[in-house]
Design a protein around this motif. Structure first.
Motif, PDB file in Angstrom:
ATOM      1  N   GLU A 285       0.818  -1.213   0.000  1.00  0.00           N
ATOM      2  CA  GLU A 285       0.000   0.000   0.000  1.00  0.00           C
ATOM      3  C   GLU A 285       0.852   1.262   0.000  1.00  0.00           C
ATOM      4  OE1 GLU A 285      -2.608  -0.227   3.294  1.00  0.00           O
ATOM      5  OE2 GLU A 285      -3.837  -1.859   2.470  1.00  0.00           O
ATOM      6  N   LYS A 286       2.074   1.153   0.499  1.00  0.00           N
ATOM      7  CA  LYS A 286       2.986   2.296   0.510  1.00  0.00           C
ATOM      8  C   LYS A 286       3.753   2.438  -0.795  1.00  0.00           C
ATOM      9  CE  LYS A 286       3.678   2.254   5.518  1.00  0.00           C
ATOM     10  NZ  LYS A 286       4.678   2.198   6.610  1.00  0.00           N
ATOM     11  N   GLY A 287       3.501   1.533  -1.747  1.00  0.00           N
ATOM     12  CA  GLY A 287       4.148   1.632  -3.038  1.00  0.00           C
ATOM     13  C   GLY A 287       5.547   1.057  -3.082  1.00  0.00           C
ATOM     14  N   THR A 288       5.825   0.055  -2.266  1.00  0.00           N
ATOM     15  CA  THR A 288       7.136  -0.593  -2.235  1.00  0.00           C
ATOM     16  C   THR A 288       6.999  -2.030  -2.726  1.00  0.00           C
ATOM     17  OG1 THR A 288       7.783   0.771  -0.352  1.00  0.00           O
ATOM     18  CG2 THR A 288       9.120  -1.164  -0.802  1.00  0.00           C
ATOM     19  N   LEU A 289       7.988  -2.465  -3.474  1.00  0.00           N
ATOM     20  CA  LEU A 289       7.960  -3.819  -4.016  1.00  0.00           C
ATOM     21  C   LEU A 289       8.393  -4.824  -2.962  1.00  0.00           C
ATOM     22  CD1 LEU A 289       7.790  -5.871  -6.385  1.00  0.00           C
ATOM     23  CD2 LEU A 289      10.181  -5.288  -6.891  1.00  0.00           C
ATOM     24  N   CYS A 290       7.622  -5.907  -2.834  1.00  0.00           N
ATOM     25  CA  CYS A 290       7.969  -7.049  -1.989  1.00  0.00           C
ATOM     26  C   CYS A 290       7.869  -8.317  -2.832  1.00  0.00           C
ATOM     27  CB  CYS A 290       7.036  -7.152  -0.779  1.00  0.00           C
ATOM     28  SG  CYS A 290       7.367  -5.966   0.524  1.00  0.00           S
ATOM     29  N   CYS A 291       8.654  -9.299  -2.451  1.00  0.00           N
ATOM     30  CA  CYS A 291       8.611 -10.601  -3.114  1.00  0.00           C
ATOM     31  C   CYS A 291       8.016 -11.604  -2.125  1.00  0.00           C
ATOM     32  CB  CYS A 291      10.009 -11.023  -3.548  1.00  0.00           C
ATOM     33  SG  CYS A 291      10.846  -9.791  -4.582  1.00  0.00           S
ATOM     34  N   LEU A 292       6.870 -12.184  -2.488  1.00  0.00           N
ATOM     35  CA  LEU A 292       6.110 -13.030  -1.573  1.00  0.00           C
ATOM     36  C   LEU A 292       6.006 -14.458  -2.087  1.00  0.00           C
ATOM     37  CD1 LEU A 292       3.069 -10.665  -0.884  1.00  0.00           C
ATOM     38  CD2 LEU A 292       5.298 -10.671   0.231  1.00  0.00           C
ATOM     39  N   THR A 293       5.846 -15.391  -1.135  1.00  0.00           N
ATOM     40  CA  THR A 293       5.476 -16.757  -1.472  1.00  0.00           C
ATOM     41  C   THR A 293       4.010 -16.958  -1.107  1.00  0.00           C
ATOM     42  OG1 THR A 293       5.956 -17.737   0.697  1.00  0.00           O
ATOM     43  CG2 THR A 293       7.823 -17.430  -0.821  1.00  0.00           C
ATOM     44  N   ARG A 294       3.493 -18.123  -1.415  1.00  0.00           N
ATOM     45  CA  ARG A 294       2.100 -18.413  -1.087  1.00  0.00           C
ATOM     46  C   ARG A 294       1.877 -18.583   0.409  1.00  0.00           C
ATOM     47  NH1 ARG A 294      -0.199 -23.288  -3.575  1.00  0.00           N
ATOM     48  NH2 ARG A 294      -2.135 -22.390  -2.800  1.00  0.00           N
ATOM     49  N   CYS A 295       2.955 -18.526   1.192  1.00  0.00           N
ATOM     50  CA  CYS A 295       2.802 -18.548   2.643  1.00  0.00           C
ATOM     51  C   CYS A 295       2.329 -17.202   3.174  1.00  0.00           C
ATOM     52  CB  CYS A 295       4.130 -18.928   3.300  1.00  0.00           C
ATOM     53  SG  CYS A 295       4.640 -20.647   3.029  1.00  0.00           S
ATOM     54  N   SER A 296       2.441 -16.158   2.376  1.00  0.00           N
ATOM     55  CA  SER A 296       2.032 -14.818   2.803  1.00  0.00           C
ATOM     56  C   SER A 296       0.545 -14.607   2.534  1.00  0.00           C
ATOM     57  CB  SER A 296       2.854 -13.756   2.073  1.00  0.00           C
ATOM     58  OG  SER A 296       2.365 -12.459   2.365  1.00  0.00           O
ATOM     59  N   GLN A 297      -0.155 -14.075   3.513  1.00  0.00           N
ATOM     60  CA  GLN A 297      -1.585 -13.823   3.376  1.00  0.00           C
ATOM     61  C   GLN A 297      -1.882 -12.632   2.484  1.00  0.00           C
ATOM     62  OE1 GLN A 297      -3.586 -13.682   7.157  1.00  0.00           O
ATOM     63  NE2 GLN A 297      -2.688 -15.594   7.885  1.00  0.00           N
ATOM     64  N   ASP A 298      -0.853 -11.911   2.051  1.00  0.00           N
ATOM     65  CA  ASP A 298      -1.079 -10.783   1.146  1.00  0.00           C
ATOM     66  C   ASP A 298      -1.400 -11.241  -0.273  1.00  0.00           C
ATOM     67  OD1 ASP A 298      -0.704  -8.832   3.066  1.00  0.00           O
ATOM     68  OD2 ASP A 298       1.465  -8.821   2.805  1.00  0.00           O
ATOM     69  N   LEU A 299      -1.138 -12.507  -0.581  1.00  0.00           N
ATOM     70  CA  LEU A 299      -1.493 -13.035  -1.897  1.00  0.00           C
ATOM     71  C   LEU A 299      -2.920 -13.576  -1.867  1.00  0.00           C
ATOM     72  CD1 LEU A 299       1.728 -14.919  -3.079  1.00  0.00           C
ATOM     73  CD2 LEU A 299       0.889 -12.691  -3.808  1.00  0.00           C
ATOM     74  N   PRO A 300      -3.674 -13.391  -2.938  1.00  0.00           N
ATOM     75  CA  PRO A 300      -5.069 -13.869  -2.952  1.00  0.00           C
ATOM     76  C   PRO A 300      -5.184 -15.376  -2.777  1.00  0.00           C
ATOM     77  CG  PRO A 300      -4.658 -12.332  -4.757  1.00  0.00           C
ATOM     78  CD  PRO A 300      -3.331 -12.645  -4.160  1.00  0.00           C
ATOM     79  N   ASP A 301      -4.233 -16.141  -3.322  1.00  0.00           N
ATOM     80  CA  ASP A 301      -4.307 -17.599  -3.251  1.00  0.00           C
ATOM     81  C   ASP A 301      -3.299 -18.151  -2.244  1.00  0.00           C
ATOM     82  OD1 ASP A 301      -2.123 -16.849  -4.733  1.00  0.00           O
ATOM     83  OD2 ASP A 301      -2.219 -18.580  -6.081  1.00  0.00           O
ATOM     84  N   PHE A 302      -3.146 -17.476  -1.109  1.00  0.00           N
ATOM     85  CA  PHE A 302      -2.161 -17.922  -0.125  1.00  0.00           C
ATOM     86  C   PHE A 302      -2.538 -19.298   0.418  1.00  0.00           C
ATOM     87  CE2 PHE A 302      -5.354 -16.366   2.748  1.00  0.00           C
ATOM     88  CZ  PHE A 302      -5.179 -17.084   3.928  1.00  0.00           C
ATOM     89  N   LEU A 303      -1.527 -20.014   0.906  1.00  0.00           N
ATOM     90  CA  LEU A 303      -1.714 -21.364   1.419  1.00  0.00           C
ATOM     91  C   LEU A 303      -2.141 -21.285   2.886  1.00  0.00           C
ATOM     92  CD1 LEU A 303      -1.446 -24.406   0.783  1.00  0.00           C
ATOM     93  CD2 LEU A 303       0.919 -24.267   1.576  1.00  0.00           C
ATOM     94  N   ASN A 304      -3.412 -21.585   3.147  1.00  0.00           N
ATOM     95  CA  ASN A 304      -3.952 -21.527   4.505  1.00  0.00           C
ATOM     96  C   ASN A 304      -3.645 -22.834   5.225  1.00  0.00           C
ATOM     97  OD1 ASN A 304      -5.350 -21.106   6.842  1.00  0.00           O
ATOM     98  ND2 ASN A 304      -7.353 -20.860   5.903  1.00  0.00           N
ATOM     99  N   CYS A 305      -2.806 -22.757   6.262  1.00  0.00           N
ATOM    100  CA  CYS A 305      -2.400 -23.959   6.986  1.00  0.00           C
ATOM    101  C   CYS A 305      -3.203 -24.184   8.264  1.00  0.00           C
ATOM    102  CB  CYS A 305      -0.904 -23.895   7.303  1.00  0.00           C
ATOM    103  SG  CYS A 305       0.151 -24.091   5.852  1.00  0.00           S
ATOM    104  N   ASN A 306      -4.233 -23.406   8.512  1.00  0.00           N
ATOM    105  CA  ASN A 306      -5.169 -23.624   9.617  1.00  0.00           C
ATOM    106  C   ASN A 306      -4.449 -23.768  10.962  1.00  0.00           C
ATOM    107  OD1 ASN A 306      -7.874 -23.987   8.072  1.00  0.00           O
ATOM    108  ND2 ASN A 306      -6.432 -25.267   6.956  1.00  0.00           N
ATOM    109  N   TYR A 307      -4.330 -25.024  11.462  1.00  0.00           N
ATOM    110  CA  TYR A 307      -3.700 -25.262  12.753  1.00  0.00           C
ATOM    111  C   TYR A 307      -2.175 -25.378  12.655  1.00  0.00           C
ATOM    112  CZ  TYR A 307      -8.375 -26.310  14.534  1.00  0.00           C
ATOM    113  OH  TYR A 307      -9.688 -26.231  14.894  1.00  0.00           O
TER     114      TYR A 307
END
Length: 383
Positions: A285-307
């Motif tokens: 949101e601040k306009g800075t580039l980040c490199c994410l994996t699917r473990c990050s909740q910022d991605l729409p299809d992030f990997l939800n590991c529940n417990y």
């Protein structure tokens, strides 16, 4: 004292009344009392530390599971401390046979724990960070435009970029265009692409450092509109030749607007190379580039590991379920868990329940067979 002499040392005896009497010795010669234990005493070590140095006698047998604790073993000899199994006196634990942790992915062991690189984490640096930030917040936009110099005539020397005429024109043109575009945010300069006849038609690129966003096309469009506005102003304000050159812009001065920026390419350069396929660019949101994996909740299809917790390994993002010593997880995303304690208590109850059913069934059949056997017995008596 001569060997073979026998004597009885005086002994203290407590009577029933509580008085203490001393029995006389049967001989005037005395010998050293025998040890009261039957097992032979161990041999003393060759050298012992002084009293009070027991804290310096330590044996690190192994690291604790977390790699941060030491096991210390002491063998006491009288009032002294004897180090066993070859342990030295006063040496640091990590120099006495400790087991160093195998740090992965370029991590280094400092004697207590692994010091990981910024893009890795875990006790052995075995996990990659799911978010790798960058300091990239802008990108370079290039807008190709055209203007005309009306108070100069084109000459063949302007075709030669090494000629003094061309270099002088280039210097003067850049200075004047800097005054035209200087009000634009992020303006970095211009590059002349070509010169041709028609007075002098100048095709050039305007270089703008624009703020980063998730929609680069929209940002390019906004930058292009700003360039057009500045060129429109020269037709009304600077068209009277207030500078070295008299400039005019055509009705549609912009020929092209592009950028060579690629967020994906930047991420591939800074993330671990063998894991680059699992990272995706994301603009905060601040306009800075980040490199994410699917473990990050910022991605729409992030990997939800529940417990559990998502961890990036060499085979991709995976769920590591929590408290496996207490729960069973039938799914690969830790979405369902079964208590081992509950199962352990339920199994005996189920066995008892089944045994009860079998017992009730057996007793019921036995009761039904008893009247039939009695009737047969009475019939036999009558016959």
């Amino acid at each position: 004292m001569a060997s073979g002499d026998t004597s009885t040392a005086p002994t203290d005896t407590t009577t029933a009344s509580g008085e203490t009497s001393t029995a006389p010795a049967t001989s005037t010669q005395t010998t050293t009392p025998k040890p009261s234990i039957s097992a032979p005493a161990p041999a003393a070590p060759a050298s012992l530390p002084a009293d009070g140095d027991s804290a310096r006698c330590r044996l690190p047998e192994r690291l604790s599971p977390g790699g941060r604790g030491w096991v210390r073993v002491f063998s006491v000899w009288g009032q002294h401390c004897a180090c066993v199994l070859g342990a030295g006196f006063g040496d640091p634990p990590h120099t006495q046979g400790s087991l160093p942790v195998d740090c992965l992915n370029g991590g280094t062991y400092d004697g207590k724990k692994c010091i990981c690189k910024s893009e890795f984490n875990g006790p052995q640096c075995e996990f990659a960070e799911d978010v790798i930030p960058t300091n990239v917040s802008t990108f370079q936009a290039e807008v190709e435009v055209q203007v005309k110099v009306t108070n100069k005539n084109f000459s063949e020397e302007l075709n030669n970029k090494s000629s003094p005429v061309y270099m002088e024109f280039e210097e003067q043109f850049k200075k004047q265009m800097d005054t035209v575009y200087k009000r634009m945010t992020g303006y970095k300069g211009i590059v002349i692409l070509s010169l041709r006849q028609g007075s002098i038609v100048v095709d050039h690129t305007v270089i703008i450092e624009a703020p980063l966003s998730n929609n680069l096309d929209a940002t390019l469009e906004s930058v292009t509109k700003q360039v057009v506005k500045q060129l429109e102003d020269i037709n009304t304000t600077t068209g009277n030749c207030t500078g070295t050159f008299c400039l005019t812009a055509p009705p549609n001065p912009v020929k092209n607007a592009t950028t060579n920026f690629s967020a994906a390419d930047i991420c591939k350069q800074i993330v671990p190379q063998d894991l680059a396929q699992y990272y995706y660019p994301h603009i905060t949101e601040k306009g800075t580039l980040c490199c994410l994996t699917r473990c990050s909740q910022d991605l729409p299809d992030f990997l939800n590991c529940n417990y559990g917790q998502c961890q990036l390994t060499s085979s991709g993002p995976q769920c590591t379920c929590a408290n496996k010593d207490v729960f069973w997880y039938p799914g690969d995303r830790c979405q369902t868990r079964v208590s081992k304690v509950g199962v352990g208590m339920a199994v005996p109850l189920v066995v008892l329940f089944i045994a009860g059913i079998i017992l009730v069934t057996f007793l019921g059949r036995a009761r039904r067979r008893r009247p039939l056997a009695w009737l047969r017995g009475q019939t036999a008596k009558l016959c």
